[in-house]
Design a protein around this motif. Structure first.
Motif, mmCIF file in Angstrom:
data_model
loop_
_atom_site.group_PDB
_atom_site.id
_atom_site.type_symbol
_atom_site.label_atom_id
_atom_site.label_comp_id
_atom_site.label_asym_id
_atom_site.label_seq_id
_atom_site.Cartn_x
_atom_site.Cartn_y
_atom_site.Cartn_z
ATOM 1 N N ARG A 1 0.835 -1.197 0.000
ATOM 2 C CA ARG A 1 0.000 0.000 0.000
ATOM 3 C C ARG A 1 0.871 1.248 0.000
ATOM 4 N NH1 ARG A 1 -4.747 -1.255 4.447
ATOM 5 N NH2 ARG A 1 -5.699 -3.029 3.349
ATOM 6 N N LYS A 2 0.455 2.203 -0.795
ATOM 7 C CA LYS A 2 1.174 3.471 -0.799
ATOM 8 C C LYS A 2 0.885 4.230 0.493
ATOM 9 C CE LYS A 2 1.178 4.126 -5.809
ATOM 10 N NZ LYS A 2 0.750 5.032 -6.920
ATOM 11 N N PRO A 3 1.883 4.922 1.032
ATOM 12 C CA PRO A 3 1.618 5.736 2.231
ATOM 13 C C PRO A 3 0.550 6.775 1.938
ATOM 14 C CG PRO A 3 3.982 5.557 1.791
ATOM 15 C CD PRO A 3 3.276 5.000 0.595
ATOM 16 N N ARG A 4 -0.293 7.033 2.913
ATOM 17 C CA ARG A 4 -1.283 8.091 2.772
ATOM 18 C C ARG A 4 -0.599 9.435 3.020
ATOM 19 N NH1 ARG A 4 -6.864 6.159 5.786
ATOM 20 N NH2 ARG A 4 -7.057 4.118 4.783
ATOM 21 N N PRO A 5 -1.172 10.509 2.510
ATOM 22 C CA PRO A 5 -0.611 11.834 2.816
ATOM 23 C C PRO A 5 -0.589 12.058 4.324
ATOM 24 C CG PRO A 5 -2.240 11.983 1.057
ATOM 25 C CD PRO A 5 -2.326 10.581 1.603
ATOM 26 N N ALA A 6 0.435 12.708 4.796
ATOM 27 C CA ALA A 6 0.560 12.957 6.232
ATOM 28 C C ALA A 6 -0.616 13.782 6.734
ATOM 29 C CB ALA A 6 1.877 13.671 6.528
ATOM 30 N N ALA A 7 -1.232 13.320 7.831
ATOM 31 C CA ALA A 7 -2.335 14.072 8.428
ATOM 32 C C ALA A 7 -1.801 15.372 9.017
ATOM 33 C CB ALA A 7 -3.007 13.230 9.506
ATOM 34 N N ARG A 8 -2.622 16.406 9.004
ATOM 35 C CA ARG A 8 -2.201 17.711 9.495
ATOM 36 C C ARG A 8 -3.097 18.158 10.642
ATOM 37 N NH1 ARG A 8 -1.736 22.274 5.370
ATOM 38 N NH2 ARG A 8 -4.010 22.011 5.405
ATOM 39 N N PHE A 9 -2.496 18.785 11.614
ATOM 40 C CA PHE A 9 -3.240 19.311 12.750
ATOM 41 C C PHE A 9 -4.317 20.284 12.274
ATOM 42 C CE2 PHE A 9 -3.936 22.322 16.217
ATOM 43 C CZ PHE A 9 -4.101 21.475 17.305
ATOM 44 N N MET B 1 -7.503 1.750 16.458
ATOM 45 C CA MET B 1 -8.050 3.029 16.926
ATOM 46 C C MET B 1 -8.288 3.988 15.764
ATOM 47 S SD MET B 1 -5.859 3.986 20.318
ATOM 48 C CE MET B 1 -5.621 2.813 21.649
ATOM 49 N N PHE B 2 -7.322 4.052 14.869
ATOM 50 C CA PHE B 2 -7.418 4.958 13.724
ATOM 51 C C PHE B 2 -8.626 4.602 12.863
ATOM 52 C CE2 PHE B 2 -5.606 5.938 9.323
ATOM 53 C CZ PHE B 2 -6.018 7.263 9.353
ATOM 54 N N TYR B 3 -8.784 3.332 12.562
ATOM 55 C CA TYR B 3 -9.893 2.919 11.717
ATOM 56 C C TYR B 3 -11.229 2.980 12.458
ATOM 57 C CZ TYR B 3 -6.188 1.352 8.587
ATOM 58 O OH TYR B 3 -5.081 1.310 7.766
ATOM 59 N N ALA B 4 -11.173 2.999 13.800
ATOM 60 C CA ALA B 4 -12.407 3.169 14.588
ATOM 61 C C ALA B 4 -12.835 4.629 14.649
ATOM 62 C CB ALA B 4 -12.210 2.624 16.000
ATOM 63 N N GLY B 5 -11.992 5.529 14.145
ATOM 64 C CA GLY B 5 -12.375 6.931 14.075
ATOM 65 C C GLY B 5 -11.612 7.879 14.970
ATOM 66 N N ALA B 6 -10.561 7.415 15.647
ATOM 67 C CA ALA B 6 -9.788 8.325 16.497
ATOM 68 C C ALA B 6 -9.216 9.457 15.654
ATOM 69 C CB ALA B 6 -8.659 7.572 17.197
ATOM 70 N N ASP B 7 -9.343 10.675 16.156
ATOM 71 C CA ASP B 7 -8.794 11.827 15.452
ATOM 72 C C ASP B 7 -7.288 11.932 15.634
ATOM 73 O OD1 ASP B 7 -11.393 13.130 14.612
ATOM 74 O OD2 ASP B 7 -11.685 13.052 16.785
ATOM 75 N N LEU C 1 2.251 4.472 11.979
ATOM 76 C CA LEU C 1 0.929 5.095 12.059
ATOM 77 C C LEU C 1 0.838 6.329 11.166
ATOM 78 C CD1 LEU C 1 0.168 4.775 15.881
ATOM 79 C CD2 LEU C 1 -0.641 3.323 14.010
ATOM 80 N N VAL C 2 1.901 7.112 11.136
ATOM 81 C CA VAL C 2 1.920 8.288 10.257
ATOM 82 C C VAL C 2 1.843 7.848 8.796
ATOM 83 C CG1 VAL C 2 3.365 10.195 9.447
ATOM 84 C CG2 VAL C 2 3.101 9.776 11.900
ATOM 85 N N LYS C 3 2.562 6.798 8.454
ATOM 86 C CA LYS C 3 2.526 6.274 7.090
ATOM 87 C C LYS C 3 1.117 5.842 6.702
ATOM 88 C CE LYS C 3 4.768 2.843 4.101
ATOM 89 N NZ LYS C 3 5.782 1.760 4.046
ATOM 90 N N ALA C 4 0.355 5.338 7.680
ATOM 91 C CA ALA C 4 -1.021 4.913 7.424
ATOM 92 C C ALA C 4 -1.988 6.074 7.326
ATOM 93 C CB ALA C 4 -1.472 3.956 8.522
ATOM 94 N N GLY C 5 -1.539 7.273 7.695
ATOM 95 C CA GLY C 5 -2.391 8.450 7.591
ATOM 96 C C GLY C 5 -2.917 8.980 8.901
ATOM 97 N N ALA C 6 -2.478 8.412 10.029
ATOM 98 C CA ALA C 6 -2.959 8.863 11.337
ATOM 99 C C ALA C 6 -2.241 10.135 11.776
ATOM 100 C CB ALA C 6 -2.755 7.769 12.382
ATOM 101 N N LEU C 7 -2.955 10.947 12.540
ATOM 102 C CA LEU C 7 -2.332 12.090 13.199
ATOM 103 C C LEU C 7 -1.871 11.616 14.570
ATOM 104 C CD1 LEU C 7 -1.890 15.210 12.731
ATOM 105 C CD2 LEU C 7 -3.737 15.509 14.366
ATOM 106 N N VAL C 8 -0.593 11.776 14.862
ATOM 107 C CA VAL C 8 0.012 11.197 16.058
ATOM 108 C C VAL C 8 0.514 12.284 16.992
ATOM 109 C CG1 VAL C 8 1.915 9.754 16.915
ATOM 110 C CG2 VAL C 8 0.661 9.086 14.848
#
Length: 306
Positions: free
Chosen positions: A21-29, A69-75, A107-114
């Protein structure tokens, strides 16, 4: 297709090649929702945290838990490598970083904001380099004052938590005449140190520090007076999840409820905190709290005219 088949006439395919899977764009605050209270999922990459110590002590298990957590909707996913429970042993920054950096990167690679839950400036720097977007320092600069200089230079949001003492001494320092007023005043004092170091007001998020140098009654009093934190002029984070005062409230037959049995009470506090305008809640069980903040947002919405 899940694998590459052999070309005709060349015999059976060898071991399948997995799809990468390609990395998702980095999530931003800046892209976080603003129409409701946010839900921050707690990910303890530790062997000794009070609620789930040891469950996610390896990188693989921690990454899997964080993705759930990320897929469950955690911001936001709050990753920590050192237990902050009363009496916990200190961990060196080097060991802490070995625990958390691979998890943050995945987690960042998956698109989560950490966010990184740490009291060490060097760990905060390594985590931000790995992609973390928020620094969550439960020490309130009391362990490494140089954290303020790092946050100012990195220009990342900083969660300022109220605490007296450290993990070994905090329980003996729960002496207040006006817990809400004193917490606000002490947060303001640390906030001034952040300002002096060059941290901007919009970077600061305040956390009243439930359970940190507060007894059960003081925790409830703080929750009843959350609005007093608004006088500081910053976003407010509430972290009540599975804490001891909830176990005491839910005591049955003289036995305090176990941490995992406190999620219903945690979701109730989430709903109340959200209705009162908290910026975010920090929780172990994401799903119920995400439902709770959505209900609170709907309750707070203007009434439709008939």
């Amino acid at each position: 297709m899940d694998s590459l088949a052999a070309a005709p006439g060349t015999g059976p395919a060898t071991s399948p090649l997995p799809i990468l899977r390609k990395p998702r764009p980095a999530a931003r605050f800046e892209d976080l929702p603003t129409d409701r209270t946010l839900v921050m999922g707690i990910l303890n990459v530790t062997p000794d945290s009070f609620s789930d110590g040891g469950r996610h002590a390896t990188a693989d298990t921690a990454i899997a838990a964080g993705l759930r957590m990320f897929y469950a909707g955690a911001d936001i996913i709050d990753v920590g490598g050192e237990s902050t429970r009363p009496g916990a042993e200190d961990v060196t920054p080097e060991e802490e970083q070995q625990r958390v950096i691979p998890v943050i990167q995945a987690l960042v690679k998956a698109g989560a904001l950490v966010s990184i839950d740490t009291t060490h400036a060097s760990t905060a720097a390594a985590a931000v380099e790995a992609g973390a977007a928020i620094v969550n320092d439960i020490s309130g600069l009391s362990i490494e004052p140089e954290m303020a200089e790092f946050v100012a230079a990195a220009k990342v949001p900083y969660i300022l938590t109220h605490r007296r003492g450290d993990a070994r001494t905090m329980n003996s320092l729960a002496d207040y005449k006006d817990v809400a007023g004193e917490v606000v005043a002490e947060l303001a004092g640390v906030r001034d140190k952040l300002y002096a170091a060059g941290v901007a007001a919009e970077q600061i998020i305040v956390d009243p520090g439930l359970g940190f140098a507060k007894n059960d009654a003081q925790n409830w009093e703080l929750l009843q007076n959350l609005d007093q934190l608004d006088s500081l002029g910053h976003r407010v984070l509430v972290g009540a999840s599975r804490k001891r005062f909830l176990g005491t409230l839910l005591t049955v037959a003289g036995k305090s409820a176990a941490p995992e049995e406190r999620d219903g009470a945690t979701a109730a506090i989430t709903a109340i905190s959200a209705y009162r305008g908290a910026w975010a809640v920090r929780v172990h069980d994401v799903g119920p709290s995400l439902d709770a903040v959505k209900v609170a947002a709907r309750m707070a919405a203007p009434r439709a005219r008939s």
